[in-house]
Design an enzyme around this catalytic site. Structure first.
Site, PDB file in Angstrom:
ATOM      1  N   ARG A  99     -13.945 -28.981  -7.603  1.00 52.85           N
ATOM      2  CA  ARG A  99     -13.138 -27.779  -7.315  1.00 52.85           C
ATOM      3  C   ARG A  99     -11.920 -27.763  -8.232  1.00 52.85           C
ATOM      4  O   ARG A  99     -11.481 -26.708  -8.678  1.00 52.85           O
ATOM      5  CB  ARG A  99     -12.730 -27.746  -5.843  1.00 52.85           C
ATOM      6  CG  ARG A  99     -11.819 -26.584  -5.541  1.00 52.85           C
ATOM      7  CD  ARG A  99     -11.710 -26.160  -4.072  1.00 52.85           C
ATOM      8  NE  ARG A  99     -12.048 -27.151  -3.098  1.00 52.85           N
ATOM      9  CZ  ARG A  99     -11.191 -28.060  -2.598  1.00 52.85           C
ATOM     10  NH1 ARG A  99      -9.943 -28.102  -3.018  1.00 52.85           N
ATOM     11  NH2 ARG A  99     -11.591 -28.914  -1.691  1.00 52.85           N
TER      12      ARG A  99
ATOM     13  N   ASP B 241      -1.511  -7.905 -16.962  1.00 55.92           N
ATOM     14  CA  ASP B 241      -2.971  -7.821 -16.848  1.00 55.92           C
ATOM     15  C   ASP B 241      -3.466  -7.220 -18.164  1.00 55.92           C
ATOM     16  O   ASP B 241      -3.305  -6.032 -18.421  1.00 55.92           O
ATOM     17  CB  ASP B 241      -3.368  -6.946 -15.658  1.00 55.92           C
ATOM     18  CG  ASP B 241      -4.894  -6.866 -15.477  1.00 55.92           C
ATOM     19  OD1 ASP B 241      -5.630  -7.084 -16.468  1.00 55.92           O
ATOM     20  OD2 ASP B 241      -5.338  -6.566 -14.359  1.00 55.92           O
TER      21      ASP B 241
ATOM     22  N   LYS C 212     -15.013  -8.761 -17.615  1.00 51.02           N
ATOM     23  CA  LYS C 212     -15.048  -7.612 -18.513  1.00 51.02           C
ATOM     24  C   LYS C 212     -15.261  -8.102 -19.950  1.00 51.02           C
ATOM     25  O   LYS C 212     -16.266  -8.705 -20.249  1.00 51.02           O
ATOM     26  CB  LYS C 212     -13.773  -6.782 -18.333  1.00 51.02           C
ATOM     27  CG  LYS C 212     -13.407  -6.536 -16.855  1.00 51.02           C
ATOM     28  CD  LYS C 212     -14.402  -5.686 -16.099  1.00 51.02           C
ATOM     29  CE  LYS C 212     -14.171  -5.663 -14.593  1.00 51.02           C
ATOM     30  NZ  LYS C 212     -12.830  -5.310 -14.150  1.00 51.02           N
TER      31      LYS C 212
HETATM   32  C1  LIG Z   1     -12.047  -5.517 -13.064  1.00 48.64           C
HETATM   33  C2  LIG Z   1     -10.573  -5.660 -13.165  1.00 48.64           C
HETATM   34  C3  LIG Z   1      -9.872  -6.530 -12.323  1.00 48.64           C
HETATM   35  C4  LIG Z   1     -10.565  -7.325 -11.239  1.00 48.64           C
HETATM   36  O1  LIG Z   1     -11.448  -8.240 -11.770  1.00 48.64           O
HETATM   37  P1  LIG Z   1     -12.766  -8.773 -10.998  1.00 48.64           P
HETATM   38  O2  LIG Z   1     -13.287  -9.778 -11.932  1.00 48.64           O
HETATM   39  O3  LIG Z   1     -13.666  -7.594 -10.775  1.00 48.64           O
HETATM   40  O4  LIG Z   1     -12.279  -9.346  -9.703  1.00 48.64           O
HETATM   41  C5  LIG Z   1      -8.503  -6.659 -12.509  1.00 48.64           C
HETATM   42  N1  LIG Z   1      -7.852  -5.960 -13.463  1.00 48.64           N
HETATM   43  C6  LIG Z   1      -8.490  -5.096 -14.275  1.00 48.64           C
HETATM   44  C7  LIG Z   1      -7.727  -4.352 -15.297  1.00 48.64           C
HETATM   45  C8  LIG Z   1      -9.873  -4.918 -14.150  1.00 48.64           C
HETATM   46  O5  LIG Z   1     -10.503  -4.047 -14.952  1.00 48.64           O
END
Ligand SMILES: *Cc1c(COP(=O)(O)O)cnc(C)c1O
Length: 383
Positions: free
Chosen positions: A51, A176, A201
């Site tokens: 973990r 982000d 992504k």
């Molecule tokens: C998809 C996304 C998230 C969340 O990510 P997951 O892997 O789906 O939990 C957070 N921020 C942005 C900009 C995203 O496109």
């Protein structure tokens, strides 16, 4: 290693060396959950339990660290697990300033669970520095959270300016950077303290892994607190997901550059299409925030854009219904192009206009993408 490696090289090798045991060029997949203890009860080989210490995390984490210029990268089970770990490393009573336009599931978590837990959250337009300044509460504000470009309007926030505001108020800046990727933007080099990705992504890039990352500029006590959330709550990926992520990262630069070039071509052509009311893309010179994007994004403006379709919600949905090559699906950053009517996914509290279609541009031939989309727009207009 003698000569400094350029980012493309760091990504292509995914920070790995041939396996000392077998000479395998690609790192092995480690499935063991536990590691042998020494006779004196120590852990001389540095690992105890998977973990916290999974060697399958190492290649992806070290690659991201190199690409972002950080001092440490943690892998999480999802982008949401990564993002929420940053907020959970704060204390109840702390105040955070976050973007009004942001990934919708995080907005939902911030208005729900985070608020019940005792965080005070101010939602502001992080592209508006005066609004951010007015929202800061020196002494109580511990974090500014900015997504840039921000889903799904692709609003651009000025990372360097936000970092200055945050630091002057005794707070940190977390970015982000999912849509920008380290190919186009390196938030830590602009003054941010933390950079967060949904690795589901672009980083993985093949729509077959759910994962997230947090990279820190400094290994300070806040970083240790995020790490404690990761290890104690256990929101970590499986070994195979982490292995797939290091594989995806190897082609990151090729993919993102191709996607950015195609997105710009499509944005320019869509701007001239009679069925389109507006194109939201940071690469267009008349897009608000273009100047900041041109300064803090290098080599492209990303593979994400949105269009507002003339005739409103029904015309937008009719357009998405008529594409044959684009896939009607949520998510983004994969090699296959996706189209999505965003407001209907986000629900009634969504700030996203009803006539908006979000486009995630893949690596297909741009002429095929254009023909399919233009045909669908024309057909929806005639219907
Ligand atoms: C998809 C996304 C998230 C969340 O990510 P997951 O892997 O789906 O939990 C957070 N921020 C942005 C900009 C995203 O496109």
């Amino acid at each position: 290693m003698s000569n400094p490696r350029r980012p493309e090289t760091v990504a292509a090798h995914a920070a790995s060396h041939p396996d000392p045991l077998t000479g395998a060029v690609i790192p092995p997949l480690h499935l063991s959950t536990t590691y042998e203890r020494d006779e004196d009860l120590g852990y001389g080989r540095g690992r105890c339990y998977a973990r916290a210490d999974n060697p399958s995390f190492d290649a992806a984490a070290a690659t991201l660290d190199g690409l972002e210029g950080g001092t440490g990268t943690l892998l999480f089970a999802s982008g949401m697990a990564a993002a929420t770990a940053v907020f959970q490393a704060l204390a109840p009573g702390d105040h955070v300033v976050v973007g009004r336009v942001m990934y919708w599931a995080l907005r939902a978590w911030l208005t729900g669970a985070a608020s019940r837990w005792g965080l005070t959250v101010s939602f502001v337009d992080t592209a508006d520095l005066d609004a951010v300044r007015a929202a800061l509460r020196p002494g109580q504000t511990k974090l500014i959270w900015a997504e840039t470009p921000a889903n799904p309007l692709w609003t651009v926030s000025d990372i360097a300016a936000l970092a200055e505001l945050a630091h002057a108020a005794g707070a940190r800046l977390a970015v982000d950077s999912t849509a920008a990727t380290p190919v186009l933007t390196r938030p830590l080099s602009l003054g941010a303290d933390l950079v967060v990705h949904s690795a589901s992504k672009y980083l993985n890039g093949h729509s077959d892994v759910i994962a997230g990352t947090v990279t820190a500029a400094r290994a300070d006590e806040f970083w240790a607190a995020i790490k404690a959330v990761q290890v104690q709550q256990g929101g970590v990926p499986g070994a195979f997901e982490a292995w797939l992520l290091q594989r995806g990262l190897r082609t990151l630069f090729l993919r993102v550059r191709a996607q950015s070039a195609s997105a710009l071509t499509l944005a320019e052509r869509l701007s001239a299409h009679p069925a389109v009311a507006a194109v939201l893309y940071p690469g267009l010179p008349d897009f608000p925030g273009h100047e900041i994007a041109a300064r803090q994004m290098n080599g492209g403006f990303g593979g994400m854009l949105s269009i507002r379709v003339k005739g409103g919600r029904e015309r937008a949905i009719a357009t998405a219904a008529r594409v044959e090559l684009w896939r009607r699906a949520t998510s983004l950053g994969g090699v296959e192009s996706l189209i999505e009517h965003r407001a209907s996914i986000e629900g009634p509290t969504s700030p996203v206009p009803d006539d908006l279609l979000r486009l995630s541009v893949g690596i297909e031939a741009v002429e095929d993408l254009w023909t399919d989309l233009a045909t669908a727009l024309d057909a929806a207009t005639l219907a």
